[in-house]
Motif scaffolding. Sequence first.
Motif, PDB file in Angstrom:
ATOM      1  N   ASP B 207       0.816  -1.220   0.000  1.00 21.57           N
ATOM      2  CA  ASP B 207       0.000   0.000   0.000  1.00 21.57           C
ATOM      3  C   ASP B 207       0.847   1.267   0.000  1.00 21.57           C
ATOM      4  N   TYR B 208       1.982   1.234   0.751  1.00 22.19           N
ATOM      5  CA  TYR B 208       2.756   2.483   0.834  1.00 22.19           C
ATOM      6  C   TYR B 208       3.406   2.841  -0.492  1.00 22.19           C
ATOM      7  N   ARG B 210       1.799   2.401  -3.355  1.00 27.05           N
ATOM      8  CA  ARG B 210       0.685   3.074  -4.035  1.00 27.05           C
ATOM      9  C   ARG B 210       0.561   4.506  -3.514  1.00 27.05           C
ATOM     10  N   THR B 211       0.726   4.657  -2.186  1.00 25.53           N
ATOM     11  CA  THR B 211       0.697   6.012  -1.621  1.00 25.53           C
ATOM     12  C   THR B 211       1.763   6.876  -2.279  1.00 25.53           C
ATOM     13  N   ARG B 213       3.103   6.567  -5.219  1.00 23.32           N
ATOM     14  CA  ARG B 213       2.712   6.923  -6.589  1.00 23.32           C
ATOM     15  C   ARG B 213       1.641   8.008  -6.571  1.00 23.32           C
ATOM     16  N   ALA B 214       0.706   7.887  -5.618  1.00 22.54           N
ATOM     17  CA  ALA B 214      -0.364   8.884  -5.532  1.00 22.54           C
ATOM     18  C   ALA B 214       0.181  10.235  -5.101  1.00 22.54           C
ATOM     19  N   LYS B 215       1.344  10.251  -4.430  1.00 24.55           N
ATOM     20  CA  LYS B 215       1.952  11.517  -4.021  1.00 24.55           C
ATOM     21  C   LYS B 215       2.654  12.199  -5.186  1.00 24.55           C
ATOM     22  N   GLY B 216       2.833  11.464  -6.280  1.00 22.83           N
ATOM     23  CA  GLY B 216       3.475  12.042  -7.446  1.00 22.83           C
ATOM     24  C   GLY B 216       4.968  11.823  -7.493  1.00 22.83           C
ATOM     25  N   LEU B 217       5.482  10.818  -6.770  1.00 18.12           N
ATOM     26  CA  LEU B 217       6.909  10.518  -6.817  1.00 18.12           C
ATOM     27  C   LEU B 217       7.262   9.897  -8.160  1.00 18.12           C
ATOM     28  N   SER B 218       8.456  10.205  -8.647  1.00 16.69           N
ATOM     29  CA  SER B 218       8.896   9.574  -9.884  1.00 16.69           C
ATOM     30  C   SER B 218       9.265   8.129  -9.581  1.00 16.69           C
ATOM     31  N   PRO B 219       9.183   7.247 -10.610  1.00 14.41           N
ATOM     32  CA  PRO B 219       9.470   5.831 -10.347  1.00 14.41           C
ATOM     33  C   PRO B 219      10.857   5.620  -9.729  1.00 14.41           C
ATOM     34  N   ARG B 225      13.913   5.540  -2.577  1.00 15.18           N
ATOM     35  CA  ARG B 225      13.621   5.992  -1.216  1.00 15.18           C
ATOM     36  C   ARG B 225      12.648   5.069  -0.490  1.00 15.18           C
ATOM     37  N   HIS B 226      11.641   4.583  -1.203  1.00 11.38           N
ATOM     38  CA  HIS B 226      10.592   3.826  -0.516  1.00 11.38           C
ATOM     39  C   HIS B 226      10.718   2.319  -0.715  1.00 11.38           C
ATOM     40  N   LYS B 229      14.791   0.114   0.461  1.00 11.20           N
ATOM     41  CA  LYS B 229      15.108  -0.142   1.867  1.00 11.20           C
ATOM     42  C   LYS B 229      14.219  -1.261   2.424  1.00 11.20           C
ATOM     43  N   ASN B 230      12.959  -1.246   2.022  1.00  5.67           N
ATOM     44  CA  ASN B 230      12.052  -2.306   2.459  1.00  5.67           C
ATOM     45  C   ASN B 230      12.421  -3.645   1.828  1.00  5.67           C
TER      46      ASN B 230
END
Lengths: 269, 311
Positions: B207-208, B210-211, B213-219, B225-226, B229-230
Amino acid sequence: MTAALLSIRNLTVRFHGERGETVAVDGVSFDLNAGETLAIVGESGSGKSVTMLAVMGLLAKAGVTADNIFGCGRNLLNAGDVEMRAIRGRQIGMIFQDPMTSLNPVLTIGRQLTEMFEIHLGLSGAASRKGAIDLLNLVGVPSAGTRLKDYPHQFSGGMRQRVMIAMAVACKPQILIADEPTTALDVTIQAQILEILSGLQSEFGMAMIMISHDLGVVAGIADRMLVMHSGRIVEQGLVDDVFANPQMPYTRSLLAAVPRFDLETEMTP
Amino acid sequence: MQLYVMGRIVQLIPVLLLVSLIVFLIMHALPGDPATLMLAGAEGGMTSPERLAELREQMGLNDPLVVQYWHFVSGAATGDLGNSIRFREPVLQMILSRLDSTVELALFGLLCSLVIGVPLGLLAAARQGGWIDAVCMSLSYLGASIPVYWLGLMMIFVFAFNLGWFPASGGTSWNSLVLPSLSLGLINAGLVARLMRSSMIEVNGEDYMRTGRAKGLSPGLLLRRHGLKNALIPVVTILGLQFGNMLAGTVVTETVFSRPGVGRLVVSAILSKDYPLVQGAVLFLATVYVTVNLIVDIIYAWLDPRIRYGR
């Protein structure tokens, strides 16, 4: 219809699975006017979330077609990746159902908030930090300055949803899409979150699309509502009109499914 | 964080004690008498029973097992692992003088595994189901199923013997490190790539993401960043285990490439029944192994705040 902020005509979403094609959204058309709150209601799988994800361009593997998707002064249907990224988060903010999984567990709240300012407004360092603190204060997270360093797992469900809201409205978008924002929360927290949402809406002058299957929530917050069933809009109108005089049998059964305490009715199991 | 690290270090003590006990008991359960071996080696088989008894007394072999174990452990705690029977040198010094070569090999093996495995896995995840994915996965199957000695020999054959790019054996210059670490790394890169791929695919569905992407982060930013690390959390575990295995188990690679490392020392010590050397080396390698695991746990805690704060 001239000044609609978001205008969707004949939106269809198809998923290609192993057992052939599934039509999740089937020819949906509606408008969203500036400043209003539009509720989309319907049972699970009726296509309400998929409709909004399609508008945001977040359905990578689905076939999305439409006559027209026009939003925030742009044609969203033909917008490229870069153009869509500038709209997501900046012009259209989105809140999701489950605040427990929608925040990144390995990044601090501060990092997840400040990146909104970085990517959309070009702010960094102290300016974006200050912005993040202001946002947390706005959504009612206590001791915002110190909580920026905390990770999502150190927040309760209600507090996490506040952070999600703060993130979604960080750049003062024109449209806020809330996808079942209160479903995963308990009832007292639900009321607080709804209050924050309508407070922010009037403060920023945002239009809001509230996706929900909770008619109580819809009655409290929305101006207009769409009822979706099997990927189609089966009824739409002002919330008061639809509640008072539902036209479609499906809407009637949906309303009848809500327990009423003001009427003397026989409860049948 | 400091509390977490301290706690983990304290947990190591019983583990090492248990390892020392097991090693000690195994060495004493094995047939053969160090004193006999020592005399056989030193005095050409001219062993008189008196000399043997004298030496046994001298070496403390007549003491009760508990006393002998105490000597071993208390010595080990102060860094004294005894003397090698065959070489008559302190065991610790012998190990340390060969450690450089082993650590070098393991580090570069790990680096190869990381540099090849992680990008390969990411690429396969990004092009899931495509031909790049298929090629990556076949390569990783191949890497996982080829034995390291065969790959080592093939590399010597191609790159040292036929092409003459790198030396086939020996271990002082930098280019002599290329073939051994590459063969060690390639074997392990397959597993890393597979794990990286499945971990990244799983994270992409979270889900995070998708969040994000919805925030407008570039791929790219979303991945760096997201996602990374996970997705790295399970990969770090495997890399740590691989590094521990490389340090403690480079025996085959060291033998194929004739590198003077700890692995080869242990093998020769076992063959010549040099008990103190085997005992000391195993305890030493066990210590290295658990220390590497400790470092992995610390990296883990750095990656995942939920572990750092003990929930």
